[in-house]
Design a protein around this motif. Structure first.
Motif, PDB file in Angstrom:
ATOM      1  N   ALA A   1       5.824   5.221   5.885  1.00 30.22           N
ATOM      2  CA  ALA A   1       4.492   4.834   6.344  1.00 30.22           C
ATOM      3  C   ALA A   1       3.434   5.780   5.799  1.00 30.22           C
ATOM      4  N   SER A   2       3.709   7.060   5.869  1.00 25.24           N
ATOM      5  CA  SER A   2       2.735   8.040   5.401  1.00 25.24           C
ATOM      6  C   SER A   2       2.532   7.963   3.897  1.00 25.24           C
ATOM      7  N   GLY A   3       3.628   7.875   3.146  1.00 19.69           N
ATOM      8  CA  GLY A   3       3.529   7.851   1.692  1.00 19.69           C
ATOM      9  C   GLY A   3       2.829   6.611   1.165  1.00 19.69           C
ATOM     10  N   VAL A   4       3.192   5.457   1.714  1.00 19.76           N
ATOM     11  CA  VAL A   4       2.588   4.206   1.240  1.00 19.76           C
ATOM     12  C   VAL A   4       1.098   4.168   1.556  1.00 19.76           C
ATOM     13  N   MET A   5       0.722   4.537   2.785  1.00 17.89           N
ATOM     14  CA  MET A   5      -0.685   4.482   3.167  1.00 17.89           C
ATOM     15  C   MET A   5      -1.519   5.525   2.424  1.00 17.89           C
ATOM     16  N   THR A   6      -0.934   6.673   2.110  1.00 21.33           N
ATOM     17  CA  THR A   6      -1.657   7.667   1.308  1.00 21.33           C
ATOM     18  C   THR A   6      -1.969   7.105  -0.066  1.00 21.33           C
ATOM     19  N   THR A   7      -0.964   6.497  -0.671  1.00 16.89           N
ATOM     20  CA  THR A   7      -1.159   5.918  -2.004  1.00 16.89           C
ATOM     21  C   THR A   7      -2.205   4.817  -1.967  1.00 16.89           C
TER      22      THR A   7
END
Length: 325
Positions: free
Chosen positions: A250-256
């Protein structure tokens, strides 16, 4: 894979003894699955766990009745035949896949299991000639059809209104801790931290393609970094924040996505058109973050907006000033 499928039997080729043996192994598997569900949710949803415990007891009773029938008709030795040995038999989704989802998804899967079992017993009835066997299979088909009512009665017994409300709050809290909180942190980091390098590159070079490449690199790099950081920071065992893989994803995808939002406009060749669209996207991203904070984190909207918009504006201004210098 081909030899494996060639070795599997078709349901229509099974003998009556093999059909009964298949039913026994299926009931054993379903009882284990229900107990697995109960153990999985017992800490957070103890009342719902009791419902699955009760359904597992029902499956145990079905297995016992089938074993008694097999013993009387065919003897003590039960052939080893399982659902994966039969080519056109219904399957079960991996337990680890279902257990990783929420309580409502687990309940939906349990209903699907009962429908599959009912269909099997109804089909099995047409494949046997012994009157007692047909009667038992018919009774089990009716029992599986009535399991929805059993689940409701068990739910009424164990899930009062206050309990349902408490479980709903727990499920919401788990969703927020596992998905919303890491995703929001990622979106904020991706949207805000990439503003400076993207707009600095834009105003320093005036080249939209190179600006896009800088934005793409910054967004992907930040997403990987945030994803690994979130996943490695807490295994969720004590904090109850959920599986680290989910939180990291969740964190990685939304950061990108947060960074790509204002990098993608620079695929437009005209610099000022791309920059104007990027400014609009930034504005929308910052207000979306404020709305999510209000919706899920109970932060007053104007306070969230002031914090996010003010912070984002400062980073944006820094990027423009550095790029123009």
């Amino acid at each position: 894979m081909l030899p494996f499928f060639q070795d599997r039997r078709r349901f229509t080729d099974l003998s009556e003894r093999e059909i009964v043996a298949l039913a026994i192994s299926s009931e054993e598997d379903d009882a284990r699955i229900y107990r697995g569900y109960a153990d999985r949710i017992r800490a957070d949803f103890p009342a719902s766990a009791k419902v699955f415990d009760g359904m597992a007891v029902e499956e145990d009773d079905h297995r016992r009745r089938l074993i008694e029938l097999h013993r009387e008709r065919f003897g003590e030795t039960i052939p080893l035949i399982r659902r994966e040995h039969v080519a056109d038999y219904y399957g079960r989704r991996p337990v680890w896949l279902i257990e990783s989802l929420g309580i409502e998804r687990i309940r939906d899967e349990a209903e699907a299991m009962e429908r599959d079992a009912q269909a099997f017993y109804e089909a099995a009835q047409t494949r046997v000639g012994d009157a007692r066997t047909r009667a038992l299979l018919g009774d089990l088909a009716a029992a599986e059809a009535g399991h929805s009512e059993l689940a409701r009665s068990l739910a009424d017994e164990h899930l009062g209104e206050e309990t349902r409300d408490a479980e709903a709050r727990t499920a919401h809290r788990q969703f927020v801790l596992t998905w919303v909180q890491p995703g929001l942190a990622g979106l904020m980091d991706g949207s805000v931290s990439t503003l400076a390098p993207i707009f600095a590159a834009a105003f320093a070079t005036g080249d939209t393609w190179n600006t896009f490449l800088v934005g793409l690199a910054a967004s992907v790099g930040a997403g990987i970094s945030m994803g690994f950081t979130e996943a490695a920071s807490d295994d969720g065992a004590i904090s109850g924040r959920g599986a680290p893989l989910k939180r990291g994803l969740a964190s990685g995808v939304m950061t990108t996505l947060g960074g790509l939002g204002h990098a993608l406009p620079y695929l437009i060749p005209d610099f000022w058109t791309a920059t104007a669209i990027a400014f609009v996207v930034v504005f929308m991203e910052l207000w979306a973050i404020a709305w999510i904070q209000k919706r899920y984190m109970q932060t007053p909207f104007w306070r969230a907006a002031l914090q996010v918009v003010a912070g984002g504006s400062l980073v944006l201004a820094a990027g423009v000033l550095i790029g123009s210098g």
